[in-house]
Design a protein around this motif. Structure first.
Motif, short mmCIF file in Angstrom:
data_model
loop_
_atom_site.label_atom_id
_atom_site.label_comp_id
_atom_site.label_asym_id
_atom_site.label_seq_id
_atom_site.Cartn_x
_atom_site.Cartn_y
_atom_site.Cartn_z
N ARG A 268 1.96 6.88 -6.91
CA ARG A 268 0.90 7.81 -7.31
C ARG A 268 1.33 9.26 -7.11
N ARG A 269 2.18 9.50 -6.11
CA ARG A 269 2.61 10.87 -5.80
C ARG A 269 3.81 11.33 -6.62
N ASP B 241 9.80 13.48 1.21
CA ASP B 241 8.76 12.78 1.97
C ASP B 241 8.36 11.48 1.28
N THR B 242 8.19 11.53 -0.03
CA THR B 242 7.84 10.33 -0.79
C THR B 242 8.96 9.31 -0.76
N VAL B 243 10.20 9.79 -0.89
CA VAL B 243 11.36 8.89 -0.84
C VAL B 243 11.43 8.18 0.51
N VAL C 297 0.83 -1.21 0.00
CA VAL C 297 0.00 0.00 0.00
C VAL C 297 0.87 1.26 0.00
N ILE C 298 1.92 1.26 0.79
CA ILE C 298 2.81 2.42 0.86
C ILE C 298 3.46 2.69 -0.49
#
Length: 310
Positions: free
Chosen positions: A115-116, A189-191, A108-109
């Motif tokens: 998606r981001r 943040d995504t990384v 899920v993560i």
């Protein structure tokens, strides 16, 4: 004639690894749930996916600990004619569920991180950093609580590894918050969220592998079958040994059985008792295995036995 002997004629549920450390698990569960609430609130306020991922991971940890506690309670139910070992395998099934939940969380993560990509939203670093630091402190406390017990139970070890991963995840969130604060690079943040997912998978895999070993009744880690065979053969009156089986019912409950061929003279009542006492004493003192079952066979009958295993 065959002769069965068991040093311990039953396995007490209270001796399982999880049951012995229930208070530790309850303490960790309370700490984890409190931090989950704070981190979810922080993630919603800050817009941080990494913080939300860490909160999701900690929520799965809380679920895993809850499952372990319920399983330990179920495992205390007495054995019956239909379930001769009782419900102690419930602890192992709980560890299996825990591992599968971790894998789902990781998927899920990663999916949300993909998606981001290319459209990372602005993150409020002050809220993100404060929640991450609080999570790190809580995880450190939980690690100290579980450290002394994690070698005695699959579920406690699973909880320990999960908390360790949470601590590393909190560090990743802290690092991402600092990078965004200093450089304005919002994609950090995504990384960080992807790094958290990558930390979850190996731990879930190791836990899953240990569970499968128990369910497949593999020889417990650290047990040398050849060395056990040598000790059995060293007992006076023993000629050979075959059909050796060593497996684990649940964490902390190893079981051993074997067919032992002895000299005909040792099959008298006193001789058989002497051999059995020495065998049980040997297994209990050298290999920490109290639940042993031996079938004694005189040499004159050995040729009628079909050797199935080691």
């Amino acid at each position: 004639m065959g002769h069965d002997h068991s040093h311990s004629h039953g396995i007490a549920a209270s001796g399982t690894g999880t049951a012995k450390h229930r208070k530790r698990l309850v303490a960790v569960l309370c700490i984890t749930l409190a931090v989950v609430v704070i981190q979810i609130a922080g993630a919603l306020l800050s817009g941080s996916l990494a913080l939300l991922a860490d909160a999701g991971h900690m929520l799965s940890d809380a679920a895993g600990v809850s499952i372990a506690l319920v399983a330990a309670w179920i495992a205390e139910r007495p054995a019956s004619d239909q379930r001769t070992y009782g419900y102690q395998r419930a602890e192992v099934l709980a560890a299996l569920a825990n591992a599968l939940v971790l894998i789902v969380i990781a998927v899920v993560i990663v999916t949300e991180a993909i998606r981001r990509l290319g459209s990372a939203p602005e993150v409020q670093t002050d809220v993100m950093l404060a929640a991450a630091v609080l999570g790190a402190v809580a995880n450190l406390i939980s690690l100290l609580i579980l450290r002394g017990a994690q070698k005695e139970s699959l579920n406690v070890r699973g909880a320990y590894l999960e908390v360790l991963g949470d601590l590393l995840g909190s560090f990743a969130v802290i690092a991402a918050a600092i990078v965004i604060l200093v450089t304005g690079y919002q994609a950090a943040d995504t990384v960080a969220s992807v790094l958290i997912a990558l930390m979850i998978v190996p731990r879930a895999w190791h836990l899953l592998r240990d569970v499968v070993d128990v369910l497949l009744e593999a020889c417990p880690k650290g047990v040398d079958v050849n060395l056990i065979r040598e000790h059995i053969l060293a007992v006076d009156g023993v000629v050979s040994v075959h059909d050796i089986h060593i497996w684990t019912i649940t964490s902390g409950v190893p079981v051993f059985s074997a067919h032992v061929v002895v000299e005909d003279a040792a099959m008298s009542a006193s001789g058989a008792d002497r051999v059995l006492d020495k065998l049980v004493s040997c297994l209990g003192s050298h290999f920490d295995t109290d639940h042993c079952t031996f079938q004694l066979e005189p040499v004159s009958h050995a040729e009628h036995e079909a050797h199935q295993h080691a």
